[in-house]
Design an enzyme around this catalytic site. Structure first.
Site, PDB file in Angstrom:
ATOM      1  N   LYS A  13      19.072 -33.811   3.724  1.00 12.05           N
ATOM      2  CA  LYS A  13      17.647 -33.981   4.040  1.00 12.05           C
ATOM      3  C   LYS A  13      17.132 -35.335   3.575  1.00 12.05           C
ATOM      4  O   LYS A  13      16.429 -36.022   4.298  1.00 12.05           O
ATOM      5  CB  LYS A  13      16.782 -32.934   3.320  1.00 12.05           C
ATOM      6  CG  LYS A  13      17.099 -31.506   3.575  1.00 12.05           C
ATOM      7  CD  LYS A  13      16.081 -30.590   2.884  1.00 12.05           C
ATOM      8  CE  LYS A  13      15.994 -30.773   1.380  1.00 12.05           C
ATOM      9  NZ  LYS A  13      17.158 -30.306   0.629  1.00 12.05           N
ATOM     10  N   ARG A  88       9.122 -25.359  -1.263  1.00 10.30           N
ATOM     11  CA  ARG A  88      10.348 -24.684  -1.691  1.00 10.30           C
ATOM     12  C   ARG A  88      10.112 -23.225  -2.024  1.00 10.30           C
ATOM     13  O   ARG A  88      11.059 -22.518  -2.359  1.00 10.30           O
ATOM     14  CB  ARG A  88      10.886 -25.384  -2.936  1.00 10.30           C
ATOM     15  CG  ARG A  88      12.055 -26.353  -2.678  1.00 10.30           C
ATOM     16  CD  ARG A  88      12.360 -26.983  -4.000  1.00 10.30           C
ATOM     17  NE  ARG A  88      13.678 -27.490  -4.202  1.00 10.30           N
ATOM     18  CZ  ARG A  88      14.016 -28.769  -4.079  1.00 10.30           C
ATOM     19  NH1 ARG A  88      13.158 -29.651  -3.644  1.00 10.30           N
ATOM     20  NH2 ARG A  88      15.225 -29.162  -4.399  1.00 10.30           N
ATOM     21  N   ARG A 126      28.265 -36.806  -5.315  1.00  8.19           N
ATOM     22  CA  ARG A 126      27.124 -37.719  -5.157  1.00  8.19           C
ATOM     23  C   ARG A 126      26.876 -38.515  -6.442  1.00  8.19           C
ATOM     24  O   ARG A 126      26.989 -37.999  -7.539  1.00  8.19           O
ATOM     25  CB  ARG A 126      25.863 -36.909  -4.825  1.00  8.19           C
ATOM     26  CG  ARG A 126      24.622 -37.774  -4.688  1.00  8.19           C
ATOM     27  CD  ARG A 126      23.542 -37.092  -3.922  1.00  8.19           C
ATOM     28  NE  ARG A 126      22.829 -36.095  -4.706  1.00  8.19           N
ATOM     29  CZ  ARG A 126      21.815 -35.371  -4.225  1.00  8.19           C
ATOM     30  NH1 ARG A 126      21.429 -35.519  -2.970  1.00  8.19           N
ATOM     31  NH2 ARG A 126      21.219 -34.478  -4.982  1.00  8.19           N
ATOM     32  N   ARG A 159      23.501 -37.417 -11.384  1.00  9.25           N
ATOM     33  CA  ARG A 159      22.354 -36.618 -11.809  1.00  9.25           C
ATOM     34  C   ARG A 159      22.858 -35.369 -12.528  1.00  9.25           C
ATOM     35  O   ARG A 159      23.831 -34.758 -12.092  1.00  9.25           O
ATOM     36  CB  ARG A 159      21.532 -36.202 -10.584  1.00  9.25           C
ATOM     37  CG  ARG A 159      20.689 -37.328 -10.020  1.00  9.25           C
ATOM     38  CD  ARG A 159      20.127 -37.020  -8.645  1.00  9.25           C
ATOM     39  NE  ARG A 159      19.588 -35.667  -8.483  1.00  9.25           N
ATOM     40  CZ  ARG A 159      19.000 -35.221  -7.357  1.00  9.25           C
ATOM     41  NH1 ARG A 159      18.873 -36.032  -6.327  1.00  9.25           N
ATOM     42  NH2 ARG A 159      18.559 -33.999  -7.268  1.00  9.25           N
ATOM     43  N   ARG A 170      21.472 -24.117  -8.384  1.00  8.41           N
ATOM     44  CA  ARG A 170      20.476 -24.605  -7.418  1.00  8.41           C
ATOM     45  C   ARG A 170      20.625 -23.879  -6.082  1.00  8.41           C
ATOM     46  O   ARG A 170      19.634 -23.576  -5.425  1.00  8.41           O
ATOM     47  CB  ARG A 170      20.634 -26.117  -7.204  1.00  8.41           C
ATOM     48  CG  ARG A 170      20.148 -26.926  -8.389  1.00  8.41           C
ATOM     49  CD  ARG A 170      20.606 -28.362  -8.312  1.00  8.41           C
ATOM     50  NE  ARG A 170      19.923 -29.129  -7.289  1.00  8.41           N
ATOM     51  CZ  ARG A 170      20.373 -30.282  -6.804  1.00  8.41           C
ATOM     52  NH1 ARG A 170      21.521 -30.776  -7.226  1.00  8.41           N
ATOM     53  NH2 ARG A 170      19.689 -30.927  -5.904  1.00  8.41           N
TER      54      ARG A 170
HETATM   55  P1  AMP Z   1      15.567 -32.565  -5.133  1.00 11.21           P
HETATM   56  O1  AMP Z   1      15.810 -34.014  -5.358  1.00 11.21           O
HETATM   57  O2  AMP Z   1      14.662 -32.288  -3.958  1.00 11.21           O
HETATM   58  O3  AMP Z   1      16.830 -31.755  -5.085  1.00 11.21           O
HETATM   59  O4  AMP Z   1      14.749 -32.051  -6.418  1.00 11.21           O
HETATM   60  C1  AMP Z   1      15.291 -32.118  -7.721  1.00 11.21           C
HETATM   61  C2  AMP Z   1      14.645 -31.067  -8.618  1.00 11.21           C
HETATM   62  O5  AMP Z   1      13.241 -31.316  -8.707  1.00 11.21           O
HETATM   63  C3  AMP Z   1      14.760 -29.632  -8.127  1.00 11.21           C
HETATM   64  O6  AMP Z   1      15.994 -29.029  -8.481  1.00 11.21           O
HETATM   65  C4  AMP Z   1      13.574 -28.984  -8.840  1.00 11.21           C
HETATM   66  O7  AMP Z   1      13.850 -28.784 -10.215  1.00 11.21           O
HETATM   67  C5  AMP Z   1      12.515 -30.072  -8.744  1.00 11.21           C
HETATM   68  N1  AMP Z   1      11.733 -29.964  -7.489  1.00 11.21           N
HETATM   69  C6  AMP Z   1      11.712 -30.843  -6.447  1.00 11.21           C
HETATM   70  N2  AMP Z   1      10.884 -30.421  -5.478  1.00 11.21           N
HETATM   71  C7  AMP Z   1      10.377 -29.228  -5.887  1.00 11.21           C
HETATM   72  C8  AMP Z   1       9.487 -28.283  -5.317  1.00 11.21           C
HETATM   73  N3  AMP Z   1       8.946 -28.462  -4.095  1.00 11.21           N
HETATM   74  N4  AMP Z   1       9.197 -27.164  -6.049  1.00 11.21           N
HETATM   75  C9  AMP Z   1       9.715 -26.964  -7.268  1.00 11.21           C
HETATM   76  N5  AMP Z   1      10.583 -27.816  -7.874  1.00 11.21           N
HETATM   77  C10 AMP Z   1      10.915 -28.944  -7.198  1.00 11.21           C
END
Ligand code: AMP
Length: 218
Positions: A13, A88, A126, A159, A170
């Site tokens: 994404k 989410r 990654r 990360r 996750r």
């Molecule tokens: P991502 O880079 O989108 O995978 O986000 C990394 C982390 O940020 C996720 O595993 C969550 O801990 C937090 N996070 C990002 N977006 C959201 C969201 N919309 N709702 C809740 N937590 C989020």
């Protein structure tokens, strides 16, 4: 156009949102990127989010909804945007509908589909730049030997949430909390599922074609 890119972590994404934000001339709005920046800057939001993110859990809906409301009010979001990693949860989706209730709302929700084994392989390989957030992949696009970003010279790192145990967590969080959004947007007639296990360029082309068809229909 206002898009939501929906899908498990590691389905591409973010990569597509970044490429297509240039193609369409609209911002990519990634709640993950906003949170990572807050953590790096040591803000109050960052301090609250850090441990939750490292464990692969979700940051609370209140925090995320506040953050998105603020971001969507910025002038560059007036023409459209790509929401990457938001919403989410069903609560976040309902809050977004509420926020957009005085406008035409979201045009399309693109659901990225990739088999789970492939996701785990992608995420654990990654690597990310601390400076600009650019992603590398140890298999398909390895970072330079000096471990410095090709774009900005920043340090490349893995990360915490890309380590295997956290990746599995996750995916479980995604299945429980985020996957119900597929039905939510199907009922609204906005869901478009795509096979995101293909090459980046193929996936990009499919989304561009889809957006053309949607614009013609509008
Ligand atoms: P991502 O880079 O989108 O995978 O986000 C990394 C982390 O940020 C996720 O595993 C969550 O801990 C937090 N996070 C990002 N977006 C959201 C969201 N919309 N709702 C809740 N937590 C989020």
């Amino acid at each position: 156009m206002r898009f939501i890119f929906l899908g498990a972590p590691g389905t591409g994404k973010g990569t597509q949102a970044s490429v297509l934000s240039q193609t369409f001339g609209i911002p990519q709005i990634s709640t993950g990127d906003i949170l990572r920046k807050a953590v790096a800057d040591g803000t109050e939001l960052g301090r609250k989010a850090k441990a939750v993110m490292e464990a692969g859990e979700l940051v609370s809906d209140d925090i995320i909804i506040g953050l998105i409301a603020e971001r969507l009010a910025q002038p560059d979001a007036a023409k459209g945007y790509i929401l990457d990693g938001f919403p989410r949860t069903l609560q976040q989706a309902a809050a977004l509908d509420q926020l957009l209730s005085h406008s035409a709302g979201i045009d399309a929700v693109i659901c990225f589909q990739v088999p789970e084994d492939e996701i785990v392989r992608r995420l654990t390989s990654r690597r990310t730049c601390r400076g600009c957030g650019r992603n590398y992949n140890m298999i398909t696009d390895p970072p330079p030997a000096d471990n410095r970003c090709r774009d900005c010279g920043g340090e490349i790192y893995q990360r915490d949430d890309d380590k295997e145990e956290t990746v599995r967590n996750r995916l479980q969080v995604y299945a429980e909390k985020t996957a119900p959004l597929i039905d939510y947007y199907k009922k609204q007639g906005k869901l478009h599922e795509i096979d995101a296990s293909r090459e980046i360029e193929e996936v990009r082309r499919e989304i561009v074609d889809l957006s053309r068809r949607l614009s013609l229909r509008a």
